[in-house]
Design an enzyme around this catalytic site. Structure first.
Site, PDB file in Angstrom:
ATOM      1  N   LYS A  36       0.808  -1.235   0.000  1.00 41.65           N
ATOM      2  CA  LYS A  36       0.000   0.000   0.000  1.00 41.65           C
ATOM      3  C   LYS A  36       0.833   1.273   0.000  1.00 41.65           C
ATOM      4  O   LYS A  36       0.460   2.253  -0.633  1.00 41.65           O
ATOM      5  CB  LYS A  36      -0.991  -0.004   1.156  1.00 41.65           C
ATOM      6  CG  LYS A  36      -0.362   0.094   2.526  1.00 41.65           C
ATOM      7  CD  LYS A  36      -1.417  -0.041   3.624  1.00 41.65           C
ATOM      8  CE  LYS A  36      -0.773   0.058   4.988  1.00 41.65           C
ATOM      9  NZ  LYS A  36      -1.584  -0.564   6.027  1.00 41.65           N
ATOM     10  N   ARG A 131      -8.673  -0.747  16.637  1.00 46.02           N
ATOM     11  CA  ARG A 131      -8.946  -0.382  15.261  1.00 46.02           C
ATOM     12  C   ARG A 131      -9.947  -1.436  14.790  1.00 46.02           C
ATOM     13  O   ARG A 131     -10.980  -1.589  15.432  1.00 46.02           O
ATOM     14  CB  ARG A 131      -7.660  -0.300  14.420  1.00 46.02           C
ATOM     15  CG  ARG A 131      -7.863   0.625  13.204  1.00 46.02           C
ATOM     16  CD  ARG A 131      -6.644   0.749  12.311  1.00 46.02           C
ATOM     17  NE  ARG A 131      -6.383  -0.445  11.533  1.00 46.02           N
ATOM     18  CZ  ARG A 131      -5.397  -0.544  10.631  1.00 46.02           C
ATOM     19  NH1 ARG A 131      -4.586   0.479  10.416  1.00 46.02           N
ATOM     20  NH2 ARG A 131      -5.215  -1.664   9.962  1.00 46.02           N
TER      21      ARG A 131
HETATM   22  C1  LIG Z   1      -0.827  -1.384   6.673  1.00 49.36           C
HETATM   23  C2  LIG Z   1      -1.214  -2.703   7.242  1.00 49.36           C
HETATM   24  C3  LIG Z   1      -0.225  -3.679   7.460  1.00 49.36           C
HETATM   25  C4  LIG Z   1       1.235  -3.415   7.244  1.00 49.36           C
HETATM   26  O1  LIG Z   1       1.718  -2.652   8.311  1.00 49.36           O
HETATM   27  P1  LIG Z   1       3.249  -2.267   8.450  1.00 49.36           P
HETATM   28  O2  LIG Z   1       3.368  -1.662   9.800  1.00 49.36           O
HETATM   29  O3  LIG Z   1       3.556  -1.339   7.332  1.00 49.36           O
HETATM   30  O4  LIG Z   1       4.021  -3.540   8.353  1.00 49.36           O
HETATM   31  C5  LIG Z   1      -0.643  -4.909   7.943  1.00 49.36           C
HETATM   32  N1  LIG Z   1      -1.947  -5.153   8.176  1.00 49.36           N
HETATM   33  C6  LIG Z   1      -2.912  -4.246   7.990  1.00 49.36           C
HETATM   34  C7  LIG Z   1      -4.317  -4.609   8.284  1.00 49.36           C
HETATM   35  C8  LIG Z   1      -2.583  -2.981   7.510  1.00 49.36           C
HETATM   36  O5  LIG Z   1      -3.542  -2.078   7.328  1.00 49.36           O
END
Ligand SMILES: *Cc1c(COP(=O)(O)O)cnc(C)c1O
Length: 378
Positions: A36, A131
């Site tokens: 992302k 969250r």
């Molecule tokens: C963005 C995201 C991740 C990745 O997180 P990082 O801290 O960049 O490794 C993993 N799981 C979800 C649900 C996310 O939204």
């Protein structure tokens, strides 16, 4: 080359991902490479796949569609709960999505039936970070209902910590997630194949030698991109912390008094601290602003200090070194600065193979200083 620009060194990215894949495989944990922050850039995704990630994850269907359009066939998970209005696009392009609402799963099942497909679902469990997630006491009933949808395959459960409230993944919450997987398997037969424990902030726990229990997957973005552990933002041993740099161009370089003069009110973005320093300093302005990056998340080379930023101007104190307009300056970024730069239409993104630049090394290309030089320049 155009400025401002992000330079992503894909060889360093591949190295970081591959180091994490191999360390976690010793714990029986697979890696989903999260795309992302690079907006689903296919070259970035392919670097992750080349490093041995088991699949890709992205929070936006637009990014997933971009990867599919580029011919990426690896399994892709939508790691944010789908919008019901996008259910058709989700089942068409994502193999699995993370879910917390039966209404959404119903929409996915309907869309999958229409498309003659099946769609995988991972149920996210709330483990305290507040969250996304189903409350643990409601998980079994939600799973029971999810199993009844005709075109839905329940693949597993997952958790996400240290995002909203900074709750750390540890032996306690991770063994609770394992226990919930056992509860569902006991109730419904062996249904839980994936137990996705979390994101980059789970690495400290996962690499501590602690038993992983049933946790067999992590979703990693930041640790691969920045080589840092998000819980304390300290470097992860053996990873590059300079795989991504931001380069901006100087548009003004002058010696000015350290302190502003005149009657002081609020600045464009609220009150600004006034320098306590006397005398004058080199004040350099770069064509970079809050429309391009989170200025608080920038680190310049030692000796150069970021003073502040407005929408389009970044002010830096270059200490003893005088730079000229047209020079370029390199910055390292934190995750917030990286996200904003990646999503700014004003910032060019470049993906390069090995460049061999060291950490925090400035690359200042001198610009023309005289009209003769200006002519030579062109
Ligand atoms: C963005 C995201 C991740 C990745 O997180 P990082 O801290 O960049 O490794 C993993 N799981 C979800 C649900 C996310 O939204």
């Amino acid at each position: 080359m155009s400025a401002p620009r992000l330079e992503v060194d894909l060889e360093k990215i591949r190295h970081n991902a591959s180091a994490l894949v191999s360390r976690l495989s010793g714990q029986g944990i697979s890696v989903t490479g999260v795309t992302k922050a690079c907006l689903g850039e296919p070259r970035f995704a392919n670097a992750l796949l080349g490093a041995g990630v088991k699949g890709l994850g992205d929070s936006r269907i637009e990014n997933i569609e971009a990867m599919r359009l580029a011919g990426i066939r690896a399994p892709i998970t939508l790691i944010r709960s789908p919008m019901p209005s996008q259910a058709g696009r989700v089942v068409a392009h994502a193999d699995i999505s993370f879910n917390t609402e039966l209404d959404v799963i119903a929409a996915l099942s309907t869309a999958a039936r229409r498309a003659g497909r099946r769609h995988g679902v991972v149920l996210m469990v709330e483990m305290g970070d507040l969250r996304e997630g189903i409350m643990p006491e409601d998980l079994q009933e939600t799973a029971r209902a999810a199993l009844r949808f005709p075109n839905i395959d329940l693949k597993g459960i997952g958790a996400n910590l240290a995002c909203q409230s900074g709750v750390s993944p540890d032996a306690g919450n991770m063994s609770e997630l394992s226990r919930l997987a056992d509860v569902l398997d006991d109730a419904f037969g062996l249904v839980i194949r994936v137990v996705s424990g979390g994101n980059s902030s789970n690495l400290k726990w996962a690499l501590s030698g602690e038993k992983a229990g049933r946790v067999n997957n992590l979703r990693l973005g930041e640790a691969i991109l920045l080589g840092l552990n998000p819980l304390d933002r300290q470097p992860i041993e053996g990873l590059y912390t300079n795989a991504i740099s931001l380069i901006a161009e100087v548009i003004e370089a002058k010696t000015k008094p350290s302190r502003p003069w005149g009657k002081i009110g609020q600045a464009a973005f609220g009150p600004m601290p006034v320098s306590g320093r006397d005398g004058s300093a080199f004040r350099t302005i770069l064509a970079l602003g809050r429309q391009d990056v989170d200025p608080l998340g920038l680190t310049a080379v030692p000796g150069i200090e970021v003073l502040g930023a407005s929408s389009d101007h970044l002010m830096v104190d270059t200490g003893k070194s005088y730079v000229t307009a047209g020079s370029e300056m390199t910055f390292q970024l934190n995750y917030s600065a990286l996200l904003r730069a990646m999503t700014s239409p004003f910032v060019t993104k470049t993906y390069s193979l090995p460049a061999g630049r060291g950490a925090f090394e400035a690359r200042m290309t001198p610009g023309p200083r005289s009209s003769e030089e200006l002519h030579q320049w062109h």
